[in-house]
Design an enzyme around this catalytic site. Structure first.
Site, PDB file in Angstrom:
ATOM      1  N   SER A 270      62.365  32.355  47.741  1.00  0.00           N
ATOM      2  CA  SER A 270      62.335  33.026  49.041  1.00  0.00           C
ATOM      3  C   SER A 270      63.709  32.936  49.677  1.00  0.00           C
ATOM      4  O   SER A 270      64.373  31.896  49.602  1.00  0.00           O
ATOM      5  CB  SER A 270      61.290  32.355  49.954  1.00  0.00           C
ATOM      6  OG  SER A 270      61.457  32.757  51.292  1.00  0.00           O
ATOM      7  N   LYS A 276      59.612  27.475  49.127  1.00  0.00           N
ATOM      8  CA  LYS A 276      58.524  28.360  48.734  1.00  0.00           C
ATOM      9  C   LYS A 276      58.684  28.835  47.293  1.00  0.00           C
ATOM     10  O   LYS A 276      59.779  29.183  46.870  1.00  0.00           O
ATOM     11  CB  LYS A 276      58.507  29.561  49.682  1.00  0.00           C
ATOM     12  CG  LYS A 276      57.248  30.397  49.660  1.00  0.00           C
ATOM     13  CD  LYS A 276      57.198  31.219  50.938  1.00  0.00           C
ATOM     14  CE  LYS A 276      56.098  32.265  50.906  1.00  0.00           C
ATOM     15  NZ  LYS A 276      56.535  33.481  50.231  1.00  0.00           N
ATOM     16  N   ASN A 278      56.963  31.671  44.895  1.00  0.00           N
ATOM     17  CA  ASN A 278      56.062  32.818  44.924  1.00  0.00           C
ATOM     18  C   ASN A 278      55.484  33.130  43.542  1.00  0.00           C
ATOM     19  O   ASN A 278      56.188  32.997  42.536  1.00  0.00           O
ATOM     20  CB  ASN A 278      56.804  34.043  45.449  1.00  0.00           C
ATOM     21  CG  ASN A 278      57.283  33.857  46.876  1.00  0.00           C
ATOM     22  OD1 ASN A 278      56.573  33.292  47.697  1.00  0.00           O
ATOM     23  ND2 ASN A 278      58.489  34.316  47.166  1.00  0.00           N
ATOM     24  N   ARG A 309      50.717  78.513  31.763  1.00  0.00           N
ATOM     25  CA  ARG A 309      51.616  77.415  32.121  1.00  0.00           C
ATOM     26  C   ARG A 309      51.620  77.357  33.632  1.00  0.00           C
ATOM     27  O   ARG A 309      52.037  78.290  34.300  1.00  0.00           O
ATOM     28  CB  ARG A 309      53.021  77.638  31.576  1.00  0.00           C
ATOM     29  CG  ARG A 309      53.915  76.401  31.712  1.00  0.00           C
ATOM     30  CD  ARG A 309      55.213  76.566  30.949  1.00  0.00           C
ATOM     31  NE  ARG A 309      54.952  77.015  29.588  1.00  0.00           N
ATOM     32  CZ  ARG A 309      55.804  77.744  28.869  1.00  0.00           C
ATOM     33  NH1 ARG A 309      56.964  78.107  29.380  1.00  0.00           N
ATOM     34  NH2 ARG A 309      55.506  78.115  27.643  1.00  0.00           N
TER      35      ARG A 309
END
Length: 393
Positions: A270, A276, A278, A309
């Site tokens: 982080s 932190k 994650n 087409r």
């Protein structure tokens, strides 16, 4: 400036699905078509096929051509003919009997086929790990959750078995998917190929041999306006991503600090909170899963097509189909990392169970044990039967 993945974590693995890969696939279609005509017309066109070089093509000219013509092949064919002329080779048989849609559709089928083949290999690896997790945790109790609330007692093995069932279903979807060649000429009649060969029905033989040379299926028809083959491939890619998205969502929730039934090895940092870690692999898989449903909607909307087409609808398919193939490949690669580094905390799961819900919600221990064994055995047997020796290596 080109896209190189700065804000695209859900599709980090662009190998095999980037513009260069699509271009190489289009050139491979033209190369294979030359070899088919060599056989059909009893001519020596191998030198022409060998002279085609996707890497040497001018990307700026191709980019300008797409902006001018709406399709890449209009600019591609003159560049390839110039390569042949520079090598002293006759260019007249290049693109014979084909139209832009034949080349684009077939090239994208090649790209999707290869991407989902890589995805399948990754799913096998993830399935082997989930098999081991399910067996090891079949008697580790936990509280199952229903509508975001504590439900009844289950096991960590049952949880892993459910994940494994999704992986098996994704492999099953890939195995059941057909990747057809497209060849029908300007409006799908094959008339130009028939005229070039000097006999009616020659276009069917050209299509069949083209499919064989490219490793694709021969659909026995042109599907210019009948777009269900594209929708089927797109659905398979979305199925892969959805199955993995379920695992990622569970892993993200269960690895929260306040839950802690799952531990994840891989972690991202982080910028504002150094402490932190994650759940990065789960996050990128979830990002792919969120995106894939919208892409599938694009393909489904384009499938109504029209004319021989479609104006705009066909064009909308290209990026969506390529993107879905990329998301399936990327999510599968991330899933291998996720489950390889995933561990269950049986003690933490048991502690949460001890404080969960009324005692009446807990079945008899022997009944739960037998149910868990049955579910784990069914899931692992299904995976092993589907994959055969692949699942046990």
């Amino acid at each position: 400036m080109t896209d190189w993945g700065l804000v695209d974590p859900g599709a980090a693995d662009a190998s095999g699905t980037d513009d260069d890969a699509v271009l190489a696939a289009m050139v491979e279609v033209e190369r294979a078509l030359l070899l088919v005509w060599a056989s059909e017309l009893d001519e020596f066109l191998e030198a022409q096929a060998d002279a085609l070089d996707a890497a040497a093509l001018d990307r700026d000219v191709l980019r300008a051509g797409v902006q001018r013509d709406g399709v890449p092949v209009v600019a591609l064919v003159p560049l390839l003919r110039a390569q042949l002329e520079a090598a002293g080779l006759a260019p007249g048989r290049l693109h014979l009997g084909a139209t832009s849609q034949d080349v684009v559709d077939t090239a994208l089928m090649l790209v999707a086929h290869d991407a989902l083949a890589v995805s399948r290999s990754s799913l096998l690896d993830a399935g082997r790990r989930l098999t081991a997790l399910a067996h090891a945790a079949r008697q580790s109790p936990r509280i199952a959750r229903s509508l975001a609330r504590h439900g009844e007692t289950s096991t960590l093995g049952v949880l892993a078995a459910g994940w494994l069932d999704g992986v098996t279903s994704a492999i099953q979807a890939i195995d059941a998917t057909t990747f057809p060649v497209q060849f029908g000429g300007a409006v799908g009649t094959g008339a130009a190929a028939d005229a070039a060969a000097g006999r009616p029905g020659a276009s069917d033989d050209v299509r069949s041999e083209l499919a064989s040379r490219l490793g694709l299926a021969d659909p026995g028809r042109a599907w210019h306006t009948e777009r269900t083959p594209v929708l089927a491939v797109a659905s398979t890619a979305a199925t892969v991503v959805a199955a993995l998205g379920r695992i990622a969502g569970d892993a993200t929730f269960l690895s929260r600090e306040e839950v802690g039934e799952v531990r994840l090895a891989s972690a991202g940092g982080s910028s504002a909170m150094p402490h932190k870690r994650n759940p990065v692999d789960a996050v990128v898989i979830t990002a792919a899963a969120v995106e894939s449903s919208g892409l599938l909607q694009v393909i489904a909307s384009a499938a109504i097509a029209g004319d021989e087409r479609s104006a705009g609808r066909w064009h909308a398919e290209w990026a969506a189909l390529r993107r879905l193939a990329r998301l399936a490949r990327s999510a599968s690669t991330a899933a291998v990392r996720l489950v390889d580094g995933l561990e269950f905390d049986a003690d933490r799961a048991a502690a949460i169970l001890d404080g969960a819900g009324p005692a009446g919600a807990r079945p008899d221990v022997e009944v739960l044990s037998a149910a868990s064994d049955r579910i784990v055995d069914r899931a692992t047997t299904r995976f092993t039967r589907l994959t055969g020796s692949e699942g046990t290596r």
